[in-house]
Write a protein that holds these residues in place. Structure first.
Motif, PDB file in Angstrom:
ATOM      1  N   ILE A  26      -6.213  66.525  68.931  1.00 36.43           N
ATOM      2  CA  ILE A  26      -5.205  65.949  69.342  1.00 36.43           C
ATOM      3  C   ILE A  26      -6.301  64.463  69.122  1.00 36.43           C
ATOM      4  O   ILE A  26      -5.093  63.389  70.163  1.00 36.43           O
ATOM      5  CB  ILE A  26      -5.543  66.517  71.233  1.00 36.43           C
ATOM      6  N   ALA A  27      -6.538  64.303  68.758  1.00 42.41           N
ATOM      7  CA  ALA A  27      -7.420  62.652  68.252  1.00 42.41           C
ATOM      8  C   ALA A  27      -8.126  63.264  66.729  1.00 42.41           C
ATOM      9  O   ALA A  27      -8.723  63.725  66.949  1.00 42.41           O
ATOM     10  CB  ALA A  27      -8.090  62.581  69.412  1.00 42.41           C
ATOM     11  N   GLU A  28      -7.705  62.045  66.561  1.00 43.75           N
ATOM     12  CA  GLU A  28      -8.950  61.448  65.376  1.00 43.75           C
ATOM     13  C   GLU A  28     -10.544  61.525  65.555  1.00 43.75           C
ATOM     14  O   GLU A  28     -10.102  60.039  65.841  1.00 43.75           O
ATOM     15  CB  GLU A  28      -8.105  60.413  64.475  1.00 43.75           C
ATOM     16  N   LEU A  29     -11.212  62.260  65.443  1.00 41.52           N
ATOM     17  CA  LEU A  29     -12.555  61.684  65.346  1.00 41.52           C
ATOM     18  C   LEU A  29     -13.090  61.305  64.083  1.00 41.52           C
ATOM     19  O   LEU A  29     -13.367  62.210  62.859  1.00 41.52           O
ATOM     20  CB  LEU A  29     -12.596  63.330  66.121  1.00 41.52           C
ATOM     21  N   VAL A  69     -13.198  58.025  73.967  1.00 43.16           N
ATOM     22  CA  VAL A  69     -11.955  56.931  74.785  1.00 43.16           C
ATOM     23  C   VAL A  69     -11.321  56.994  73.917  1.00 43.16           C
ATOM     24  O   VAL A  69     -11.615  56.430  72.774  1.00 43.16           O
ATOM     25  CB  VAL A  69     -12.632  55.379  74.745  1.00 43.16           C
ATOM     26  N   GLY A  70      -9.799  57.461  73.915  1.00 41.68           N
ATOM     27  CA  GLY A  70      -8.706  57.519  73.273  1.00 41.68           C
ATOM     28  C   GLY A  70      -7.940  56.786  73.211  1.00 41.68           C
ATOM     29  O   GLY A  70      -6.861  56.335  75.008  1.00 41.68           O
ATOM     30  N   ARG A  71      -7.080  55.513  72.770  1.00 41.26           N
ATOM     31  CA  ARG A  71      -6.213  55.279  72.408  1.00 41.26           C
ATOM     32  C   ARG A  71      -4.671  55.608  72.261  1.00 41.26           C
ATOM     33  O   ARG A  71      -5.081  56.100  71.502  1.00 41.26           O
ATOM     34  CB  ARG A  71      -6.327  53.426  71.827  1.00 41.26           C
ATOM     35  N   LEU A  72      -3.574  55.130  73.179  1.00 46.33           N
ATOM     36  CA  LEU A  72      -2.500  55.857  72.126  1.00 46.33           C
ATOM     37  C   LEU A  72      -2.044  54.737  70.966  1.00 46.33           C
ATOM     38  O   LEU A  72      -2.489  53.536  71.067  1.00 46.33           O
ATOM     39  CB  LEU A  72      -0.910  55.532  72.889  1.00 46.33           C
ATOM     40  N   GLU A 111     -23.051  54.500  77.326  1.00 43.88           N
ATOM     41  CA  GLU A 111     -22.325  53.242  76.279  1.00 43.88           C
ATOM     42  C   GLU A 111     -22.308  53.354  74.705  1.00 43.88           C
ATOM     43  O   GLU A 111     -21.641  53.037  74.561  1.00 43.88           O
ATOM     44  CB  GLU A 111     -23.626  52.322  76.536  1.00 43.88           C
ATOM     45  N   SER A 112     -22.511  55.378  74.513  1.00 43.05           N
ATOM     46  CA  SER A 112     -22.747  55.650  73.040  1.00 43.05           C
ATOM     47  C   SER A 112     -20.641  55.830  72.668  1.00 43.05           C
ATOM     48  O   SER A 112     -20.605  56.878  72.167  1.00 43.05           O
ATOM     49  CB  SER A 112     -23.474  56.705  72.653  1.00 43.05           C
ATOM     50  N   ALA A 113     -20.255  55.993  73.893  1.00 44.81           N
ATOM     51  CA  ALA A 113     -18.795  56.478  73.722  1.00 44.81           C
ATOM     52  C   ALA A 113     -17.278  55.567  72.930  1.00 44.81           C
ATOM     53  O   ALA A 113     -17.714  54.496  73.197  1.00 44.81           O
ATOM     54  CB  ALA A 113     -17.591  56.051  74.605  1.00 44.81           C
ATOM     55  N   ARG A 114     -17.221  55.845  71.843  1.00 45.19           N
ATOM     56  CA  ARG A 114     -16.522  55.649  70.549  1.00 45.19           C
ATOM     57  C   ARG A 114     -14.818  55.621  70.915  1.00 45.19           C
ATOM     58  O   ARG A 114     -14.336  56.232  71.795  1.00 45.19           O
ATOM     59  CB  ARG A 114     -16.783  56.425  69.708  1.00 45.19           C
ATOM     60  N   THR A 115     -14.374  54.448  70.690  1.00 48.85           N
ATOM     61  CA  THR A 115     -13.162  54.590  70.884  1.00 48.85           C
ATOM     62  C   THR A 115     -12.312  55.411  69.977  1.00 48.85           C
ATOM     63  O   THR A 115     -12.537  55.059  68.563  1.00 48.85           O
ATOM     64  CB  THR A 115     -12.717  53.012  70.902  1.00 48.85           C
ATOM     65  N   VAL A 116     -10.917  56.652  70.220  1.00 51.94           N
ATOM     66  CA  VAL A 116     -10.756  57.175  69.130  1.00 51.94           C
ATOM     67  C   VAL A 116      -9.475  56.886  68.849  1.00 51.94           C
ATOM     68  O   VAL A 116      -8.470  56.415  70.489  1.00 51.94           O
ATOM     69  CB  VAL A 116     -10.895  58.490  68.323  1.00 51.94           C
ATOM     70  N   VAL A 117      -8.200  57.036  68.326  1.00 53.37           N
ATOM     71  CA  VAL A 117      -6.842  56.929  68.446  1.00 53.37           C
ATOM     72  C   VAL A 117      -6.256  58.377  68.987  1.00 53.37           C
ATOM     73  O   VAL A 117      -6.667  59.743  68.087  1.00 53.37           O
ATOM     74  CB  VAL A 117      -6.334  56.435  67.332  1.00 53.37           C
TER      75      VAL A 117
END
Length: 814
Positions: A543-546, A556-559, A608-614
């Motif tokens: 469901i996400a590009e990791l 943190v998932g963005r659309l 804090e280590s949460a990465r932003t993904v699509v």
């Protein structure tokens, strides 16, 4: 000799009394109809056979008309039983939240087995006086269940072995008729000792809903009107055809009555009485067939539908209309048929030279129907009312007009046929001498095919309004499983259990909930919220590009633009903007999702280590923006209000793979919902209309096939002596068989062509009423093929009696 001895002159006899005046008016009709009834009942073997065929033909039509008149009662009974067993809850009716002596908990536990729905519920009484469902003596205890008779038989058979493994509770009773929609319904009630309101249980004080049904869509109302016309007009046409059985021999008998002094009006009334006798007998036969049908209907299912015998009860007003209208139609049809025949004492005029049929008056009815439909107002989804009468009358005129055009078309076509093989010449010559009988035999199927073409074109043009594109990806998954609760342990169990299931090739399992960001409220006055999705690294990659992932990671998932199909371009921007406030690394979030004042929070800090993904849509088409975490990131933290979900891909080459998946879901929790993924979802009202058409169309086609067989046998019986003479003079039987087939094939081809043209015209005007364009011009091909196939099969079924009629015994004169 005295005067007294002389003989008295003979006296003149008194004049005979004047002859009694012949009855006129109603008395004449009564006398002649009664005489016709006597002929129908006492005409010897020939007369009895003719009356029996007429009664059988009319009886088939009457039986179907009585079944159609029972539809309102049937629908009301089904709806009443459905509402009586439904349970009100806080979302449907006001129900107190406290426990009383009559409250109980319930949860939906329905499933499916090899394409058939299996409805069921879990029950747990909270009070000593908790009522059982309708048709059930008592609420079953934990580990027990009551089942419908059809489900009981299925579970006891080898066909239901997989379902028996899934529903392994002990059967302690049977659901009565009051608790079932129809005799073939697969339904169960199972007892539970673990059902709670904190889980999936719903508290209810009893059964029975008092809710008004949803208003019917105006476009579907138009479709239903046309469907009723298409299903019933062929029945009426066949009844009109059946009362004319034996017309040729009847006319010769009437010529004999003219020879003994009866006038033309008298013989017509006698003929009407004879037809009336066969029709009255047909009413009795139809009633008997209907009563037999009532007893059989409880054991038969068509397209998944069945009924109790008591449901099949005609509406009294409609039944009375049938009883009065069918005999009246028989009299009118007979009078109309004899109006163009000159019956003289020495014979019937039409036997000496046929008169060409005229076209102009045959066009009046279809033109009138087209005119009515053309002037009918437009109907759309916002219309407050639908002109049912103009639509029904216009469509009926068009279809009945086609039946009137067919004899003219057959006569015109066969008049130009010359030469060819001997069977072809015998067939064409017979059609040239008497094409009306052959045309009437196939008129019912012509009208049915024309109506079916119009209906299917309307379904094709309207389906876009009643089919919703789901956005589900059937290439990535076949089933979707969800529960109203969940945690990471349940998700892991679902993934593992489904992976170990026979026939499963892939599983995507997640746990989802909503969380609220802590801190100052936003400008709207509440805390920003976002979704939280828990899944393994393998699941999150679906469901996400990791960039990389290991247990314990947080994202943190963005659309992106791929989600625009689901939420729109503006929705993508709005949700991404909201995400900046709701998912801030280092800030605590409330896992309860409770952002109202006074609520007790359950805090968890987004690392804090949460990465932003699509992220991108999952197989269900849902987008998972917000916080994405692996199970190790939450540890032992529970998620109140969470939902467990799983998308499952199966190997289609494995038999019963779907049943193994449903069995695993039932082992995990019988309240888990499992649904197949589909590209589009059908509106329920649209689906019910379509299913009703399938049931009604099947019954109508069966009637037409049976009635056509009776009509074909009647035609052969009329020509029995002629066939025997031809065989006696050396004509090969094979030649006669082929001639009979050609006699049927020619009217069938012409009738099919007329049905295609008439169906397209009717569809065009009906679609004009609902404002839809014609979607597929070639939809008529399968229906024309079905109509031709039915007639071909019926003709083949007449070959055995044809073979018997060609024996020398046919030369015997009674």
């Amino acid at each position: 000799m005295t005067v007294l001895d002389r003989e008295a002159p003979p006296r003149c006899p008194p004049p005979p009394p004047p002859p009694a005046a012949a009855p006129t008016g109603a008395r004449a009709w009564a006398r002649d109809l009664a005489l016709g009834l006597r002929f129908a009942a006492s005409g010897g073997r020939e007369g009895w056979t003719r009356t029996a065929l007429t009664a059988l033909g009319v009886g088939l039509g009457v039986a179907l008309l009585l079944a159609a008149a029972s539809v309102p009662q049937l629908l009301d009974a089904r709806q009443s039983r459905t509402e009586a067993r439904d349970t009100p809850n806080a979302t449907s009716q006001a129900v107190g939240k406290g426990i009383t002596d009559t409250t109980f908990l319930w949860a939906e536990a329905s499933t499916e087995y090899r394409g058939d729905p299996v409805t069921g519920r879990l029950l747990r009484p909270e009070g000593a006086e908790a009522p059982p469902p309708p048709g059930v003596a008592a609420i079953p205890g934990a580990g027990e269940m009551v089942v419908s008779p059809a489900l009981r038989d299925l579970l006891a058979s080898s066909e239901g072995a997989l379902l028996a493994e899934r529903l392994d509770d002990r059967i302690v009773g049977t659901i009565g008729d009051a608790g079932l929609v129809d005799p073939g319904e697969l339904r169960f009630y199972a007892g539970s000792s673990t059902l709670t309101v904190d889980g999936v249980g719903i508290r209810s004080p009893g059964y029975g809903l008092d809710e008004s049904p949803a208003p019917f869509d105006p476009l579907l109302v138009v479709l239903v009107i046309l469907m009723c016309v298409v299903l019933l007009v062929p029945v009426g046409i066949f009844i009109a055809t059946a009362v004319r059985f034996g017309g040729d021999r009847r006319d010769r008998r009437l010529a004999a009555l003219r020879l003994v002094g009866a006038d033309a009006r008298t013989v017509r009334r006698i003929a009407a009485g004879e037809a009336l006798g066969g029709t009255v007998a047909g009413l009795a036969v139809g009633a008997a067939l209907f009563l037999i049908l009532r007893q059989v209907v409880g054991h038969v299912r068509l397209w998944g539908y069945g009924a109790f015998p008591s449901d099949l009860t005609p509406v009294p007003g409609l039944a009375l209309l049938i009883v009065l209208a069918v005999p009246a139609a028989a009299v009118l049809v007979t009078q109309a048929a004899l109006s163009s025949v000159a019956i003289e004492p020495l014979g019937v005029v039409r036997d000496t030279g046929p008169r060409r049929r005229r076209l102009w008056w045959r066009l009046l009815l279809p033109v009138l129907g087209v005119g009515i439909l053309a002037t009918t107002g437009r109907v759309d989804a916002m219309s407050q009312s639908v002109g049912a009468v103009p639509i029904a009358v216009g469509a009926s005129c068009v279809l009945i007009g086609l039946a009137g055009l067919l004899p003219w078309l057959v006569e015109l076509a066969v008049s130009r046929l010359r030469g060819g093989p001997v069977p072809w010449q015998l067939a064409t010559r017979r059609l040239q001498l008497s094409s009306g009988t052959a045309a009437r035999a196939v008129s019912g199927i012509t009208v049915a095919v024309a109506g079916a073409i119009a209906l299917q074109m309307m379904f094709g043009a309207m389906q876009k309004d009643f089919l919703e594109i789901t956005g589900q990806d059937t290439e990535r998954a076949d089933f979707y499983v969800s529960g109203d609760y969940g945690d990471s342990a349940l998700a892991e169990r679902m993934i593992q259990d489904f992976r170990d299931t026979k026939g499963v090739s892939k599983v995507i399992g997640t746990v989802e909930t909503y969380v609220a960001a802590t801190g100052a409220p936003t400008e709207h006055g509440w805390q920003p919220i976002t979704s939280l999705t828990v899944g393994t690294c393998a699941t999150l990659k679906e469901i996400a590009e990791l960039p990389s992932c290991r247990d314990g990671d947080t994202f943190v998932g963005r659309l992106d633009a791929r989600a625009a199909k689901k939420v729109g371009s503006a929705g993508v921007k709005e949700q991404n903007d909201r995400l900046k406030e709701a998912a801030v690394p280092g800030r605590p979030v409330d896992l309860t999702g409770n952002y109202e004042e006074g609520g007790k929070p359950l805090l968890w800090t987004l690392p804090e280590s949460a990465r932003t993904v699509v992220t991108f849509p999952d197989p269900m088409g849902d987008v998972h923006d917000g916080i994405l975490v692996t199970p190790g990131a939450l540890g032992s933290v529970k998620l109140p209000g969470a939902t467990a979900r799983a998308s499952i891909k199966v190997d289609r080459t494995v038999p019963d793979a779907a049943e193994y998946v449903r069995g695993t879901a039932a082992d995990i929790d019988p309240t888990l919902r499992i649904n197949p993924l589909t590209d589009q979802e059908r509106d329920k009202q649209y689906g019910s209309v379509q299913n009703g058409l399938l049931v009604g169309g099947t019954l109508t086609m069966m009637l037409i096939a049976a009635s056509l067989l009776v009509s074909q046998i009647e035609q052969l019986r009329e020509r029995k002596r002629l066939l025997s003479v031809l065989v006696a003079f050396g004509t090969r039987r094979r030649t006669l068989v082929w001639s009979v087939l050609w006699q049927t094939a020619v009217p069938v081809l012409l009738g099919t062509a007329l049905a295609v043209g008439g169906g397209l015209v009717l569809a065009g005007f009906m679609l004009g009423i609902v404002g839809k364009p014609i979607g597929d011009w070639w939809v008529f091909v399968p229906y024309a093929a079905v109509g031709a196939s039915v007639i071909l099969l019926v003709t083949l079924a007449t070959l055995p009696p044809l073979w018997r009629m060609m024996r020398p015994e046919g030369l015997r004169t009674e």
